[in-house]
Design a protein around this motif. Structure first.
Motif, PDB file in Angstrom:
ATOM      1  N   GLU A  29      -1.120  30.010   9.635  1.00  0.00           N
ATOM      2  CA  GLU A  29      -0.168  29.095  10.063  1.00  0.00           C
ATOM      3  C   GLU A  29       0.442  28.179   9.479  1.00  0.00           C
ATOM      4  O   GLU A  29       1.640  28.296  10.053  1.00  0.00           O
ATOM      5  CB  GLU A  29      -1.325  28.265  11.242  1.00  0.00           C
ATOM      6  CG  GLU A  29      -2.758  28.846  12.337  1.00  0.00           C
ATOM      7  CD  GLU A  29      -3.851  27.211  12.995  1.00  0.00           C
ATOM      8  OE1 GLU A  29      -4.158  26.794  11.730  1.00  0.00           O
ATOM      9  OE2 GLU A  29      -4.207  27.966  13.800  1.00  0.00           O
ATOM     10  N   PRO A  30       0.183  28.059   8.395  1.00  0.00           N
ATOM     11  CA  PRO A  30       1.295  27.028   8.035  1.00  0.00           C
ATOM     12  C   PRO A  30       2.241  28.765   7.222  1.00  0.00           C
ATOM     13  O   PRO A  30       3.462  28.644   7.024  1.00  0.00           O
ATOM     14  CB  PRO A  30       0.600  26.416   6.923  1.00  0.00           C
ATOM     15  CG  PRO A  30      -0.764  26.612   6.611  1.00  0.00           C
ATOM     16  CD  PRO A  30      -0.439  27.665   7.834  1.00  0.00           C
ATOM     17  N   ILE A  31       1.595  29.281   6.675  1.00  0.00           N
ATOM     18  CA  ILE A  31       2.965  30.972   6.186  1.00  0.00           C
ATOM     19  C   ILE A  31       3.470  31.442   6.787  1.00  0.00           C
ATOM     20  O   ILE A  31       5.274  30.775   7.642  1.00  0.00           O
ATOM     21  CB  ILE A  31       2.012  31.354   5.746  1.00  0.00           C
ATOM     22  CG1 ILE A  31       0.505  30.881   4.552  1.00  0.00           C
ATOM     23  CG2 ILE A  31       2.803  32.509   5.137  1.00  0.00           C
ATOM     24  CD1 ILE A  31       0.011  31.826   3.884  1.00  0.00           C
ATOM     25  N   GLY A  32       3.066  31.629   8.443  1.00  0.00           N
ATOM     26  CA  GLY A  32       3.974  31.519   9.222  1.00  0.00           C
ATOM     27  C   GLY A  32       5.076  30.778  10.185  1.00  0.00           C
ATOM     28  O   GLY A  32       5.921  30.722  10.113  1.00  0.00           O
ATOM     29  N   PHE A  96     -10.275  36.062  -3.279  1.00  0.00           N
ATOM     30  CA  PHE A  96      -9.908  36.219  -1.264  1.00  0.00           C
ATOM     31  C   PHE A  96      -9.815  35.105  -1.061  1.00  0.00           C
ATOM     32  O   PHE A  96      -9.101  34.873   0.099  1.00  0.00           O
ATOM     33  CB  PHE A  96     -10.799  36.616  -1.160  1.00  0.00           C
ATOM     34  CG  PHE A  96     -11.525  38.197  -1.809  1.00  0.00           C
ATOM     35  CD1 PHE A  96     -11.017  39.533  -1.225  1.00  0.00           C
ATOM     36  CD2 PHE A  96     -12.607  38.282  -2.354  1.00  0.00           C
ATOM     37  CE1 PHE A  96     -11.728  40.629  -1.522  1.00  0.00           C
ATOM     38  CE2 PHE A  96     -13.109  40.037  -2.604  1.00  0.00           C
ATOM     39  CZ  PHE A  96     -12.140  40.980  -2.456  1.00  0.00           C
ATOM     40  N   THR A  97      -9.076  33.989  -1.514  1.00  0.00           N
ATOM     41  CA  THR A  97      -9.261  32.665  -1.105  1.00  0.00           C
ATOM     42  C   THR A  97      -7.696  32.436  -1.349  1.00  0.00           C
ATOM     43  O   THR A  97      -8.498  30.654  -1.738  1.00  0.00           O
ATOM     44  CB  THR A  97     -10.292  31.985  -0.886  1.00  0.00           C
ATOM     45  OG1 THR A  97     -10.953  32.048  -2.280  1.00  0.00           O
ATOM     46  CG2 THR A  97     -11.303  32.292   0.026  1.00  0.00           C
ATOM     47  N   ILE A 131      -5.294  40.639   3.633  1.00  0.00           N
ATOM     48  CA  ILE A 131      -6.473  40.191   3.960  1.00  0.00           C
ATOM     49  C   ILE A 131      -5.785  39.625   4.876  1.00  0.00           C
ATOM     50  O   ILE A 131      -4.567  38.879   4.839  1.00  0.00           O
ATOM     51  CB  ILE A 131      -6.719  38.750   2.297  1.00  0.00           C
ATOM     52  CG1 ILE A 131      -7.210  39.247   1.087  1.00  0.00           C
ATOM     53  CG2 ILE A 131      -7.561  37.713   3.116  1.00  0.00           C
ATOM     54  CD1 ILE A 131      -7.015  38.235   0.279  1.00  0.00           C
ATOM     55  N   ALA A 132      -6.781  39.091   5.971  1.00  0.00           N
ATOM     56  CA  ALA A 132      -6.180  38.881   7.021  1.00  0.00           C
ATOM     57  C   ALA A 132      -5.601  37.624   7.129  1.00  0.00           C
ATOM     58  O   ALA A 132      -4.080  37.283   8.272  1.00  0.00           O
ATOM     59  CB  ALA A 132      -6.999  39.239   8.432  1.00  0.00           C
ATOM     60  N   GLU A 133      -6.660  36.455   6.741  1.00  0.00           N
ATOM     61  CA  GLU A 133      -5.849  35.570   6.767  1.00  0.00           C
ATOM     62  C   GLU A 133      -4.297  35.280   6.391  1.00  0.00           C
ATOM     63  O   GLU A 133      -4.297  34.155   6.421  1.00  0.00           O
ATOM     64  CB  GLU A 133      -6.603  34.012   6.574  1.00  0.00           C
ATOM     65  CG  GLU A 133      -8.066  34.459   6.973  1.00  0.00           C
ATOM     66  CD  GLU A 133      -8.918  35.980   6.266  1.00  0.00           C
ATOM     67  OE1 GLU A 133      -8.542  36.640   6.206  1.00  0.00           O
ATOM     68  OE2 GLU A 133     -10.168  35.521   7.292  1.00  0.00           O
ATOM     69  N   TYR A 134      -3.909  36.018   5.740  1.00  0.00           N
ATOM     70  CA  TYR A 134      -2.680  36.037   4.800  1.00  0.00           C
ATOM     71  C   TYR A 134      -1.314  35.999   5.519  1.00  0.00           C
ATOM     72  O   TYR A 134      -0.092  36.654   5.297  1.00  0.00           O
ATOM     73  CB  TYR A 134      -2.725  36.084   2.945  1.00  0.00           C
ATOM     74  CG  TYR A 134      -3.556  35.364   2.763  1.00  0.00           C
ATOM     75  CD1 TYR A 134      -3.091  33.780   2.070  1.00  0.00           C
ATOM     76  CD2 TYR A 134      -5.079  35.930   2.283  1.00  0.00           C
ATOM     77  CE1 TYR A 134      -3.908  33.503   1.091  1.00  0.00           C
ATOM     78  CE2 TYR A 134      -5.464  34.463   2.034  1.00  0.00           C
ATOM     79  CZ  TYR A 134      -5.214  33.582   1.215  1.00  0.00           C
ATOM     80  OH  TYR A 134      -6.038  32.524   0.109  1.00  0.00           O
ATOM     81  N   ARG A 135      -1.560  36.501   6.430  1.00  0.00           N
ATOM     82  CA  ARG A 135      -0.816  37.886   7.322  1.00  0.00           C
ATOM     83  C   ARG A 135       0.188  37.665   8.401  1.00  0.00           C
ATOM     84  O   ARG A 135      -1.003  36.402   9.542  1.00  0.00           O
ATOM     85  CB  ARG A 135      -1.976  39.447   8.082  1.00  0.00           C
ATOM     86  CG  ARG A 135      -2.219  39.792   6.819  1.00  0.00           C
ATOM     87  CD  ARG A 135      -2.078  41.579   6.867  1.00  0.00           C
ATOM     88  NE  ARG A 135      -0.565  42.127   7.306  1.00  0.00           N
ATOM     89  CZ  ARG A 135      -0.691  43.492   8.031  1.00  0.00           C
ATOM     90  NH1 ARG A 135      -1.999  44.098   7.661  1.00  0.00           N
ATOM     91  NH2 ARG A 135       0.103  43.000   8.128  1.00  0.00           N
ATOM     92  N   ILE A 136       0.973  36.571   8.347  1.00  0.00           N
ATOM     93  CA  ILE A 136       1.811  36.034   9.120  1.00  0.00           C
ATOM     94  C   ILE A 136       2.217  36.882  11.141  1.00  0.00           C
ATOM     95  O   ILE A 136       1.833  38.516  10.851  1.00  0.00           O
ATOM     96  CB  ILE A 136       3.404  35.513   9.239  1.00  0.00           C
ATOM     97  CG1 ILE A 136       3.973  34.894   8.088  1.00  0.00           C
ATOM     98  CG2 ILE A 136       4.674  35.279  10.334  1.00  0.00           C
ATOM     99  CD1 ILE A 136       4.719  35.305   6.879  1.00  0.00           C
ATOM    100  N   PRO A 137       1.400  36.385  12.144  1.00  0.00           N
ATOM    101  CA  PRO A 137       1.722  36.971  13.056  1.00  0.00           C
ATOM    102  C   PRO A 137       2.669  36.905  13.746  1.00  0.00           C
ATOM    103  O   PRO A 137       3.315  36.621  13.525  1.00  0.00           O
ATOM    104  CB  PRO A 137       0.994  36.220  13.710  1.00  0.00           C
ATOM    105  CG  PRO A 137       0.370  34.437  13.201  1.00  0.00           C
ATOM    106  CD  PRO A 137       0.502  34.822  11.777  1.00  0.00           C
ATOM    107  N   GLU A 138       2.709  38.268  14.823  1.00  0.00           N
ATOM    108  CA  GLU A 138       4.277  38.919  14.965  1.00  0.00           C
ATOM    109  C   GLU A 138       4.884  37.227  16.074  1.00  0.00           C
ATOM    110  O   GLU A 138       6.045  37.374  15.755  1.00  0.00           O
ATOM    111  CB  GLU A 138       3.659  39.604  15.703  1.00  0.00           C
ATOM    112  CG  GLU A 138       4.101  40.892  15.125  1.00  0.00           C
ATOM    113  CD  GLU A 138       3.890  42.295  15.751  1.00  0.00           C
ATOM    114  OE1 GLU A 138       4.695  43.009  17.019  1.00  0.00           O
ATOM    115  OE2 GLU A 138       3.359  43.422  15.406  1.00  0.00           O
TER     116      GLU A 138
END
Length: 143
Positions: A29-32, A96-97, A131-138
């Motif tokens: 969320e904040p990364i995106g 992983f975190t 790691i899914a939690e770090y990938r920016i959603p489209e």
């Protein structure tokens, strides 16, 4: 804006002004919000405009997104903290975190010992892309 104002009192010599965002496990969320190609706050397509141009926070050299909120919640509930941390202020060393380091396009360089001390990986590090939690959603919707 408030961070830029707070950092305005610091001299602009060696070193770096770093904003730390404490977040939960939904770290994308904040990364995106900062890096999304469509509207990231630290990109030329920023959702925040001043005079039709992306706002620049020239006093902020970098942002570290720390996955620490769940750690605080567990510790305050008197439950064991995750990832073998000593206490709620112990930063993650779990691969992983990891915490995430995001330099601003206009900022001063940040010394490597800061990233190491925060257990942070550069936002575009290939290890984060698995790691899914770090990938920016489209798509990111601002309401």
């Amino acid at each position: 804006m408030s961070t830029d104002e707070k950092f305005s009192g610091f001299p602009r010599g060696a070193g770096a002004n770093i904003l730390i965002i404490v977040w939960d496990d939904f770290i994308y969320e904040p990364i995106g919000s900062l890096l999304s190609d469509f509207a990231g706050l630290l990109t030329s397509e920023s959702f925040y405009k001043l005079e039709d141009k992306a706002a620049i926070f020239d006093k902020v050299d970098a942002v570290i997104c720390a996955r620490q909120m769940n750690v605080f919640q567990e510790a305050l509930a008197e439950r064991p903290v995750p990832d073998d941390r000593a206490d709620m202020f112990d930063l993650s060393r779990n691969p992983f975190t990891p915490n995430v380091f995001i330099p601003t396009p206009w900022g001063n360089a940040c010394p490597q010992f800061i990233l190491d001390g925060f257990g942070a990986l550069m936002h575009d590090d290939e290890r984060l892309q698995t790691i899914a939690e770090y990938r920016i959603p489209e798509y990111i919707f601002y309401v």
